[in-house]
Design an enzyme around this catalytic site. Structure first.
Site, mmCIF file in Angstrom:
data_model
loop_
_atom_site.group_PDB
_atom_site.id
_atom_site.type_symbol
_atom_site.label_atom_id
_atom_site.label_comp_id
_atom_site.label_asym_id
_atom_site.label_seq_id
_atom_site.Cartn_x
_atom_site.Cartn_y
_atom_site.Cartn_z
ATOM 1 N N ASP A 219 43.055 38.409 33.427
ATOM 2 C CA ASP A 219 42.173 37.633 32.561
ATOM 3 C C ASP A 219 42.520 36.159 32.710
ATOM 4 O O ASP A 219 43.619 35.810 33.163
ATOM 5 C CB ASP A 219 42.320 38.062 31.104
ATOM 6 C CG ASP A 219 41.330 37.338 30.195
ATOM 7 O OD1 ASP A 219 40.109 37.534 30.392
ATOM 8 O OD2 ASP A 219 41.755 36.561 29.330
ATOM 9 N N SER A 220 41.598 35.316 32.305
ATOM 10 C CA SER A 220 41.834 33.878 32.357
ATOM 11 C C SER A 220 42.874 33.432 31.338
ATOM 12 O O SER A 220 43.392 32.321 31.419
ATOM 13 C CB SER A 220 40.525 33.116 32.104
ATOM 14 O OG SER A 220 40.020 33.425 30.813
ATOM 15 N N GLU B 199 42.894 30.975 22.188
ATOM 16 C CA GLU B 199 44.088 30.631 22.958
ATOM 17 C C GLU B 199 45.098 29.851 22.107
ATOM 18 O O GLU B 199 46.304 29.940 22.332
ATOM 19 C CB GLU B 199 43.704 29.812 24.192
ATOM 20 C CG GLU B 199 42.964 30.595 25.259
ATOM 21 C CD GLU B 199 43.861 31.554 26.024
ATOM 22 O OE1 GLU B 199 45.058 31.256 26.180
ATOM 23 O OE2 GLU B 199 43.370 32.617 26.440
ATOM 24 N N CYS C 269 32.599 37.800 26.256
ATOM 25 C CA CYS C 269 33.876 37.214 26.641
ATOM 26 C C CYS C 269 34.947 38.014 25.921
ATOM 27 O O CYS C 269 34.807 38.303 24.724
ATOM 28 C CB CYS C 269 33.955 35.738 26.232
ATOM 29 S SG CYS C 269 35.583 34.981 26.526
ATOM 30 N N CYS D 177 38.034 39.437 32.522
ATOM 31 C CA CYS D 177 37.391 38.154 32.223
ATOM 32 C C CYS D 177 35.939 38.228 32.668
ATOM 33 O O CYS D 177 35.655 38.533 33.830
ATOM 34 C CB CYS D 177 38.123 37.030 32.955
ATOM 35 S SG CYS D 177 37.310 35.416 32.861
#
Length: 265
Positions: free
Chosen positions: A9-10, A151, A183, A72
């Site tokens: 994943d990002s 995040e 997302c 992602c």
């Protein structure tokens, strides 16, 4: 087959998929790689997203994974078909499982998709939905502010409430009955999103459906682990391992023994 499942994943959003895979497949080991240093991927150019994603895939593939999940949505839209055609192991994205789940639930064929700028611009969800049912109406909305909230660990703040309500305002007057969280970061904001959208709109998170697809693929490719063990999951991050550890402890309700900071070229 005594080899791990790889999940990329990002950043930390893919943990929503990892958590569901671990719940549905309690004997399987998971290797998770989150590129938190270069997150978010959504605003980045296609070539950059492709390069970063292939970078992560190479790292996990060298650890002898038996199946890869691209958790992602932006990365899935960029490289899924390419990687499925080149890797000798099953590769699962998160877009088609989410699309199929939405079509099972919608009653009026009025579906909204929220995602990063890259995912929305790719029209990957609209294509996936229309490939199954061309009569469905798809309303797409980019929500670039959502990933930084997750995040930064700000999902339970007044700021998150304000940002979500302001960004989703254009959906209020639409006749949608189903909303796809396009997302894997967004499920962490789902309580706020559900509150705003109301009880008449079903919220689809692709994590559950993706885990089911992983289970099916492992079974039909004879890759499932059938022994008796306590799996040892390993998590890798390109950013702060301290922040990563804090978030994993919160979301998995347990300490993850192996969390490692790594460097990707």
């Amino acid at each position: 087959m005594n080899r791990p499942i790889g999940i990329i994943d990002s950043g930390v959003g893919g943990m929503t998929v990892a958590r569901e895979v671990m719940r549905q497949l309690p004997k399987e080991e998971v290797l998770y790689l989150g590129d938190t240093l270069r997150c978010p991927y959504g605003p980045r150019p296609f070539d950059e997203v492709r390069s970063y994603t292939l970078n992560m895939i190479r790292y996990l593939y060298e650890k002898d994974i038996k199946l890869l999940v691209i958790a992602c949505n932006t990365a899935t839209a960029a490289v899924l078909k390419e990687v499925q055609a080149t890797l000798p192991i099953p590769v699962v994205g998160v877009i088609h499982p989410g699309a199929r789940a939405a079509l099972k639930i919608t009653k009026r064929r009025e579906i909204a998709v929220i995602g990063t700028e890259g995912t929305i611009q790719s029209q990957a969800y609209a294509q996936a939905l229309h490939n199954i049912d061309e009569r469905v109406n798809v309303h797409s909305l980019a929500c670039p502010e959502f990933v930084p909230l997750v995040e930064n660990g700000a999902v339970n703040t007044h700021e998150a409430l304000q940002v979500v309500y302001e960004r989703l305002a254009p959906l209020r007057d639409l006749s949608i009955d189903t909303l796809i969280l396009g997302c894997t970061h967004y499920p962490l904001l789902s309580p706020i999103i559900k509150k705003f959208m109301g009880n008449n709109v079903s919220i689809i998170s692709s994590g559950t459906e993706t885990a089911r697809e992983v289970s099916t693929l492992l079974h039909y490719s004879n890759r499932s682990y059938t022994g008796d063990r306590t799996p040892r999951h390993r998590f890798y991050t390109t950013g702060s391992s301290e922040m990563f550890n804090r978030l994993t402890s919160e979301w998995f309700n347990q300490d993850i023994e192996h969390i490692e900071h790594i460097h990707l070229d």
